[in-house]
Design a protein around this motif. Sequence first.
Motif, PDB file in Angstrom:
ATOM      1  N   THR A  88       7.747  -2.210  -9.114  1.00  0.00           N
ATOM      2  CA  THR A  88       7.009  -0.894  -9.584  1.00  0.00           C
ATOM      3  C   THR A  88       6.221  -1.094 -10.572  1.00  0.00           C
ATOM      4  OG1 THR A  88       9.108  -0.319 -10.524  1.00  0.00           O
ATOM      5  CG2 THR A  88       8.836   0.587  -8.359  1.00  0.00           C
ATOM      6  N   TYR A 115       5.157 -12.900  -1.055  1.00  0.00           N
ATOM      7  CA  TYR A 115       5.121 -11.566  -1.271  1.00  0.00           C
ATOM      8  C   TYR A 115       5.930 -11.078  -2.501  1.00  0.00           C
ATOM      9  CZ  TYR A 115       2.994 -11.041   3.341  1.00  0.00           C
ATOM     10  OH  TYR A 115       2.352 -10.938   4.555  1.00  0.00           O
ATOM     11  N   THR A 147       4.119  -0.972  -3.897  1.00  0.00           N
ATOM     12  CA  THR A 147       5.096   0.203  -3.480  1.00  0.00           C
ATOM     13  C   THR A 147       5.732  -0.380  -2.239  1.00  0.00           C
ATOM     14  OG1 THR A 147       3.483   0.635  -1.700  1.00  0.00           O
ATOM     15  CG2 THR A 147       3.213   2.065  -3.882  1.00  0.00           C
ATOM     16  N   GLU A 148       6.821   0.093  -1.858  1.00  0.00           N
ATOM     17  CA  GLU A 148       7.508  -0.292  -0.788  1.00  0.00           C
ATOM     18  C   GLU A 148       6.898  -0.256   0.555  1.00  0.00           C
ATOM     19  OE1 GLU A 148      11.807   0.943  -0.706  1.00  0.00           O
ATOM     20  OE2 GLU A 148      11.838   1.023  -2.960  1.00  0.00           O
ATOM     21  N   ALA A 149       6.127   0.843   0.656  1.00  0.00           N
ATOM     22  CA  ALA A 149       5.519   0.892   2.008  1.00  0.00           C
ATOM     23  C   ALA A 149       4.416  -0.071   2.075  1.00  0.00           C
ATOM     24  CB  ALA A 149       4.849   2.241   2.036  1.00  0.00           C
ATOM     25  N   ASP A 150       3.725  -0.380   1.234  1.00  0.00           N
ATOM     26  CA  ASP A 150       2.718  -1.413   1.339  1.00  0.00           C
ATOM     27  C   ASP A 150       3.507  -2.929   1.629  1.00  0.00           C
ATOM     28  OD1 ASP A 150       0.713   0.351   0.774  1.00  0.00           O
ATOM     29  OD2 ASP A 150       0.419  -0.469  -1.151  1.00  0.00           O
ATOM     30  N   LEU A 151       4.554  -3.078   0.999  1.00  0.00           N
ATOM     31  CA  LEU A 151       5.238  -4.374   1.180  1.00  0.00           C
ATOM     32  C   LEU A 151       5.608  -4.460   2.755  1.00  0.00           C
ATOM     33  CD1 LEU A 151       6.707  -6.819   0.206  1.00  0.00           C
ATOM     34  CD2 LEU A 151       8.501  -5.325  -0.279  1.00  0.00           C
ATOM     35  N   TYR A 187       7.070  -8.200  -4.945  1.00  0.00           N
ATOM     36  CA  TYR A 187       7.111  -6.575  -5.053  1.00  0.00           C
ATOM     37  C   TYR A 187       7.862  -6.205  -6.380  1.00  0.00           C
ATOM     38  CZ  TYR A 187       9.094  -1.880  -4.721  1.00  0.00           C
ATOM     39  OH  TYR A 187       9.520  -0.770  -5.016  1.00  0.00           O
ATOM     40  N   LEU A 236       4.607  -2.908   5.072  1.00  0.00           N
ATOM     41  CA  LEU A 236       3.600  -2.772   6.053  1.00  0.00           C
ATOM     42  C   LEU A 236       3.041  -4.605   6.268  1.00  0.00           C
ATOM     43  CD1 LEU A 236       1.629   0.295   5.450  1.00  0.00           C
ATOM     44  CD2 LEU A 236       2.653  -0.278   7.480  1.00  0.00           C
ATOM     45  N   ALA A 237       2.849  -5.041   5.008  1.00  0.00           N
ATOM     46  CA  ALA A 237       2.593  -6.469   5.016  1.00  0.00           C
ATOM     47  C   ALA A 237       3.649  -7.222   5.733  1.00  0.00           C
ATOM     48  CB  ALA A 237       2.387  -6.954   3.682  1.00  0.00           C
ATOM     49  N   PHE A 255       2.821  -6.467  -4.331  1.00  0.00           N
ATOM     50  CA  PHE A 255       2.634  -5.076  -3.966  1.00  0.00           C
ATOM     51  C   PHE A 255       3.619  -4.060  -4.663  1.00  0.00           C
ATOM     52  CE2 PHE A 255       2.779  -8.112  -0.504  1.00  0.00           C
ATOM     53  CZ  PHE A 255       1.772  -7.453   0.412  1.00  0.00           C
ATOM     54  N   GLU A 310       2.961  -6.978   9.435  1.00  0.00           N
ATOM     55  CA  GLU A 310       1.857  -7.938   9.832  1.00  0.00           C
ATOM     56  C   GLU A 310       2.136  -9.397   9.913  1.00  0.00           C
ATOM     57  OE1 GLU A 310      -1.548  -7.238  10.496  1.00  0.00           O
ATOM     58  OE2 GLU A 310      -0.512  -5.201  11.276  1.00  0.00           O
TER      59      GLU A 310
END
Length: 190
Positions: free
Chosen positions: A87, A83, A110-114, A85, A116-117, A108, A120
């Motif tokens: 900006t 992954y 955004t931190e939110a998407d990261l 990350y 969430l992934a 990714f 998962e």
Amino acid sequence: MKGRKKKSRDMKTLLAKDVFTTFDAALICQMNIASIKNWISKGYLRAFRTPGGHFRIQKRDFISFLRKYHMPNPFAGETYRLYLYSTDIKSVATVAEKLKADHEAFAFGTEADLFLAIGEETPDALIVDTDSLDSAAIAAFVGYLVSNDRFEGIRLLGLSSESDEVPGFVRTVKKHGAAKRIVAAIQEIY
């Protein structure tokens, strides 16, 4: 049991599967099925249940388990889940594309998407643009990963315009204009 042929378990065929039974996992680990079920019930090894109540283990989860607990890994050389990350999504998307030839790489922005992934599926490595976070945010982020057993085994690589070492990261490399060095560094940490 007359008339029933014993199934031979060819290891090469077994390792090619995408989903494993507890019996398969026991054969691969050279352990007892009860040990495999204990690891599942304690949360060490991620598994799902079939409608009949039997455990099944996805290959990705099994490989992560073997790496995390430093067990002999017959899947050595398999792909890694990475992954990235930043900006500056363009910079990590370019690196992710280069990594996709040998690894599962996801970028990714955004931190939110990261997060969430990560919730998962836990990656093998997390590559973070340290320029996009202040030092307090980096310290909090690394501290959270280190303190949470679920994230044990994730290797952290920093991307920085300065290429200074960042505490908690396996390595920090210069980010801009250095995609080949970034790819080489990611491959070296394995």
